[in-house]
Write an enzyme that holds these catalytic residues in place. Structure first.
Site, PDB file in Angstrom:
ATOM      1  CG  HIS A 381      -8.623 -16.109   5.070  1.00 29.39           C
ATOM      2  ND1 HIS A 381      -9.589 -16.791   5.758  1.00 29.39           N
ATOM      3  CD2 HIS A 381      -9.084 -14.836   4.946  1.00 29.39           C
ATOM      4  CE1 HIS A 381     -10.599 -15.971   6.035  1.00 29.39           C
ATOM      5  NE2 HIS A 381     -10.310 -14.776   5.556  1.00 29.39           N
ATOM      6  CD  GLU A 383     -12.665 -13.316   9.887  1.00 32.24           C
ATOM      7  OE1 GLU A 383     -12.902 -13.021   8.711  1.00 32.24           O
ATOM      8  OE2 GLU A 383     -12.822 -12.506  10.835  1.00 32.24           O
ATOM      9  CG  HIS A 451     -12.249  -8.925   2.926  1.00 32.78           C
ATOM     10  ND1 HIS A 451     -13.376  -9.475   2.373  1.00 32.78           N
ATOM     11  CD2 HIS A 451     -11.382  -8.739   1.901  1.00 32.78           C
ATOM     12  CE1 HIS A 451     -13.191  -9.627   1.067  1.00 32.78           C
ATOM     13  NE2 HIS A 451     -11.989  -9.187   0.743  1.00 32.78           N
ATOM     14  CD  GLU A 452     -14.737  -8.613   7.196  1.00 33.06           C
ATOM     15  OE1 GLU A 452     -13.595  -9.019   7.433  1.00 33.06           O
ATOM     16  OE2 GLU A 452     -15.471  -9.141   6.343  1.00 33.06           O
ATOM     17  CD  GLU A 470     -15.694  -7.376   2.351  1.00 35.63           C
ATOM     18  OE1 GLU A 470     -16.411  -8.229   1.833  1.00 35.63           O
ATOM     19  OE2 GLU A 470     -15.421  -7.402   3.567  1.00 35.63           O
ATOM     20  CD  GLU A 476     -18.920 -11.149   1.953  1.00 35.04           C
ATOM     21  OE1 GLU A 476     -18.065 -12.025   2.031  1.00 35.04           O
ATOM     22  OE2 GLU A 476     -18.974 -10.180   2.722  1.00 35.04           O
TER      23      GLU A 476
HETATM   24  C1  NOJ Z   1     -16.185 -11.913   5.432  1.00 34.72           C
HETATM   25  C2  NOJ Z   1     -15.345 -11.665   4.227  1.00 34.72           C
HETATM   26  O1  NOJ Z   1     -15.772 -10.556   3.509  1.00 34.72           O
HETATM   27  C3  NOJ Z   1     -15.384 -12.909   3.385  1.00 34.72           C
HETATM   28  O2  NOJ Z   1     -14.702 -12.687   2.189  1.00 34.72           O
HETATM   29  C4  NOJ Z   1     -14.794 -14.056   4.155  1.00 34.72           C
HETATM   30  O3  NOJ Z   1     -14.953 -15.220   3.417  1.00 34.72           O
HETATM   31  C5  NOJ Z   1     -15.492 -14.237   5.502  1.00 34.72           C
HETATM   32  N1  NOJ Z   1     -15.594 -12.998   6.184  1.00 34.72           N
HETATM   33  C6  NOJ Z   1     -14.740 -15.212   6.394  1.00 34.72           C
HETATM   34  O4  NOJ Z   1     -13.500 -14.665   6.743  1.00 34.72           O
END
Ligand code: NOJ
Length: 669
Positions: A381, A383, A451-452, A470, A476
């Site tokens: 992951h 982020e 994601h995003e 995503e 979520e």
């Molecule tokens: C938003 C993401 O959609 C989610 O899956 C993730 O857990 C959080 N950001 C933190 O990165």
């Protein structure tokens, strides 16, 4: 005098010939002859229209560009040349909703040149398929157009009917995480994202989107002067410019699917066909998979991404997830919050993220050694908090680090209102960044779950390591959203809107629907619907989002354990957008079929036949269905699991509870 007369006649003949060349019908039809696109110059301005079965679907619509500091590129044109060609091939998907894809179209190339001034060149290419049309602009290499800035793409889609369109706002929500609304096109009064799916009065569908978004801005749409004419609006840079480019250059394709029913809509492959063939030579390392994760527990606030007493990504916790995955046919374990950067405010402030420095209680060597022994993979992951410069600076190191530990899939994230403080995710800036990550990952043989993202446009054909994205209001929201969670109709809309752009990392599979720390929200479905979603919403990476403790001992998990993530065939058996969907898919690696049926808040009975099964063959259907008293609000966990022998002549009544569903595993005997 006689000579002057002759010269006059010759000039007149040339003018008439030129005019007739520019006014003759320039048409290209689909291979089956049902659809045609027509190009026309009116007073030097380029237009196109689209007709299907003699019905005009899109009336003559403007084409062209406004450029910064230059005259607009949309007038004074003459046609320099037109040419036509045909193409027919069948290609194989690395993974997908079906194996073989036919790419069959007729193409028209219209080469334009300005008749005055700088005499700039613009080419427009149309491809007409049996299921719709794609067109793109090409800026050929030329002396009077080298570096330039697009400040507006003038493309329009002049719909002839004011039909209902399923839409989300392009800018107000973040990264397409909105609930879809349905309105007549002229009433939308907003800039909306694509894919935009329109239900016509006669029950047909039009989906406008784009393909192969490369070094350009994403296309959004708005209804011009509250009319049925949708105008392209490219996501701008913070400077206001839409696209910085130089000739030669080709824009993404603008795509229009024309489908007579939902099955044809979902099975249209125009977007994939308009992307380039796979650029990854050996794709053996690209493997669809199911995964669980140290994830939902953070969204439920049981543990934290940041360090401290509740830190989720601690070695022992991860090992227990690996044990569960190994025992339950789940191939991956995602771990979030494992690296430095999560302490403090990270959303929109990702500059402090390190992608190579694990927190002290996350022993990556021990974890990945244990996972390898158990036949499970750690899913990485990254982020970024929207700090793409920080990420790009570490990208090679990040992937080298992960590969060292046998991590082959990385989920990326960009939680921030703007990338690097000022640029939109769907701008050319964002598009360039996402592509860099996908291409770099391909070099390292890493699969990406983005994601995003910017809205997908079919790049997975070229880079099948781009597994999922995503770009949707996913599960979520059921853990923390202020508005109560995703309403039951949401998942009945997604397959026909966002789903048409490619695989969706929605992350369903929750078995415990409430959250003590956020009592205002919940999962608004029954258990059976959670199972059915694995068939209804497609992705080659599917998460079982809940915690092992909520799965252990629950016999409904058998369906999640069994359901494939790679398919040979997909059929929408029945449905109505926003109301209900019945999808069946055939497993790519066996003769088993899987059915998922879901409904909105209305309980309903849907009769389904199994005529898609092989004639004369017997199958054992394992049915996971709502109990008669099930209801998403009052009795969501009530499920009946039963077996029945079926064949191609069987008809079953699916009794779907309010917010409910049915999932069927059809085993070939
Ligand atoms: C938003 C993401 O959609 C989610 O899956 C993730 O857990 C959080 N950001 C933190 O990165």
């Amino acid at each position: 005098m006689k000579r002057i007369k002759l010269i006059f006649i010759i000039i007149l003949t040339i003018i008439i010939a030129a005019c007739s060349n520019n006014s003759k019908e320039i048409i290209v039809s689909s291979p089956d002859g049902n659809i045609f696109a027509e190009f026309e110059l009116k007073d030097g301005k380029p237009y196109y229209r689209i007709v299907k079965n003699n019905e005009q679907i899109i009336d003559f619509s403007q084409l062209g560009f406004e450029l910064n500091g230059k005259t607009a590129l949309n007038g004074n044109f003459v046609i320099k040349n037109t040419s036509e060609s045909s193409f027919d091939e069948t290609w194989e998907q690395t993974w997908g909703e079906e194996i073989l894809v036919r790419n069959h179209y007729n193409e028209l190339t219209v080469e334009l040149q300005e008749s005055k001034g700088e005499q700039r060149l613009l080419t427009i290419i149309f491809r007409v398929f049996d299921d719709g049309v794609g067109f793109r602009y090409v800026f050929p290499e030329q002396p009077n157009l080298t570096d330039f800035e697009i400040i507006d793409e003038l493309t329009e889609f002049a719909l002839t009917e004011d039909s209902q369109a399923w839409h989300i706002n392009a800018y107000k929500g973040e990264y397409y995480e909105n609930l879809y609304k349905k309105l007549p096109v002229s009433k939308i009064n907003d800039t909306v994202s694509t894919p935009l799916t329109i239900e016509t009065g006669n029950g047909h569908y039009i989906t406008i989107h784009e393909a192969n978004l490369t070094d350009y801005a994403a296309m959004n749409l708005y209804p011009k002067n509250n009319s049925t004419t949708l105008k392209a609006e490219l996501t701008p840079w913070s400077t206001g410019v839409k696209v910085y480019t130089r000739a030669p250059f080709a824009t993404p394709w603008r795509t229009i699917i024309l489908a007579d029913n939902l099955n044809a809509l979902v099975n249209s492959r125009i977007m994939l066909n308009l992307n380039e063939p796979c650029k990854i030579e050996n794709t053996d390392w690209i493997k669809p998979a199911k995964y669980i994760g140290i994830w939902w527990e953070m969204h439920m606030e049981k543990s934290t991404w940041s360090q401290g007493a509740k830190h989720g990504a601690n070695t022992n916790n991860v090992l227990s997830f690996i044990d569960f995955a190994a025992a339950n046919n789940v191939q991956g374990v995602l771990v979030e919050g494992w690296n430095y950067g999560w302490d403090g405010t990270w959303s929109g402030h990702g500059e402090q993220f390190s992608f190579t420095k694990p927190y002290p209680d996350f022993d990556i060597k021990k974890i990945t050694d244990y996972a390898a022994k158990k036949g499970v993979e750690l899913i990485g992951h990254n982020e970024t908090g929207g700090a793409t410069i920080n990420y790009e600076n570490q990208l090679e190191d990040a992937f080298t680090f992960y590969k060292k530990y046998g991590v082959n899939t990385v989920k990326t994230g960009y939680v921030a209102r703007f990338l690097d403080g000022k640029e939109r995710h769907s701008s050319q800036y964002g598009v360039r960044h996402y592509r860099k990550v996908i291409e770099t990952a391909a070099r390292y043989q890493i699969m990406i779950d983005n994601h995003e993202p910017v809205m997908p446009t079919g790049l997975q054909r070229t880079y099948p390591n781009l597994m999922a994205q995503e770009g949707v209001r996913g599960q979520e929201y059921d853990a923390w959203s202020k508005d109560g969670g995703n309403p039951p109709e949401h998942t009945c809309i997604v397959p026909f809107t966002r789903g048409l752009a490619g695989s969706v990392d929605f992350t369903f599979g929750t078995f415990n629907f409430t959250n003590p720390v956020n009592p205002q929200t919940r999962v608004q479905t029954t258990i059976a619907k959670q199972l059915a979603l694995y068939v209804v919403i497609y992705s080659p990476l599917q998460m079982a989002s809940d915690l092992p403790e909520n799965y252990n001992g629950n016999s409904a998990f058998e369906f999640i354990s069994a359901v494939p993530v790679d398919w040979a065939k997909t059929i929408i058996k029945d449905g109505k957008i926003g109301e209900y969907v019945v999808t069946v898919r055939k497993d790519k690696y066996s003769n088993d079929w899987f059915m998922g049926a879901i409904t909105n808040a209305a309980a309903r009975n849907v009769k389904v036949d199994f005529s898609f099964l092989e004639d004369g063959k017997k199958y054992k259907a394992k049915i996971f269905k709502d109990a008669p008293d099930a209801d998403w609000k009052t009795n969501p966990y009530a499920i009946i699991i039963e077996e029945q022998e079926i064949d191609a002549t069987t008809v079953i009544d699916l009794n779907l509870a309010s917010g409910g569903g049915t999932a069927i595993w059809i085993k070939a005997e």
